[in-house]
Design a protein around this motif. Structure first.
Motif: not given
Length: 124
Positions: A83-94, A110-122
């Motif tokens: 992730m480059n040129s990050l913006k404040p609106e990119d803030t989310a759990v990914y 359609i996605y069967t499997y999910w991770g637990q998520g990781t927080q990104v704060t810009v």
């Protein structure tokens, strides 16, 4: 069964960069299309980018096109999100997600499997 574990989230200034990783364990990683979704507070989880099983086909949401890059290393069972040129609106759990099928579609169900998520704060 596939287990997905994301890492690499954190804080960044606007204009900065972060790289997320998602390591898969369980069934054969190369048999799954992979995707990244994100969910901001109070909003729905939305598609960010996806990649086909071989890595030859990628898709990006308009909001991240030209700034984010998805890649995968099937030998390491890992998918990445640069992730480059990050913006404040990119803030989310990914979230990292895996699905069977040939194409990395934008449809969340359609996605069967999910991770637990990781927080990104810009910050601006």
């Amino acid at each position: 069964q596939v287990q997905l574990v994301e890492s690499g989230g954190g804080s960044a200034q606007a204009g900065g960069s972060l790289k997320l990783s998602c390591v898969a364990s369980g069934r054969t990683f190369s048999g799954y299309v992979m995707a990244w979704f994100r969910q901001a507070p109070g909003k729905e989880r939305v598609f960010v980018t996806g990649i086909s099983r071989s890595g030859g086909i990628t898709d990006y949401a308009d909001s991240v096109k030209g700034r984010f890059t998805i890649s995968r290393d099937n030998a390491k069972n890992t998918v990445y999100l640069q992730m480059n040129s990050l913006k404040p609106e990119d803030t989310a759990v990914y979230y990292c997600a895996a699905a069977t099928g040939p194409l990395p579609l934008r449809i969340r169900t359609i996605y069967t499997y999910w991770g637990q998520g990781t927080q990104v704060t810009v910050s601006s």
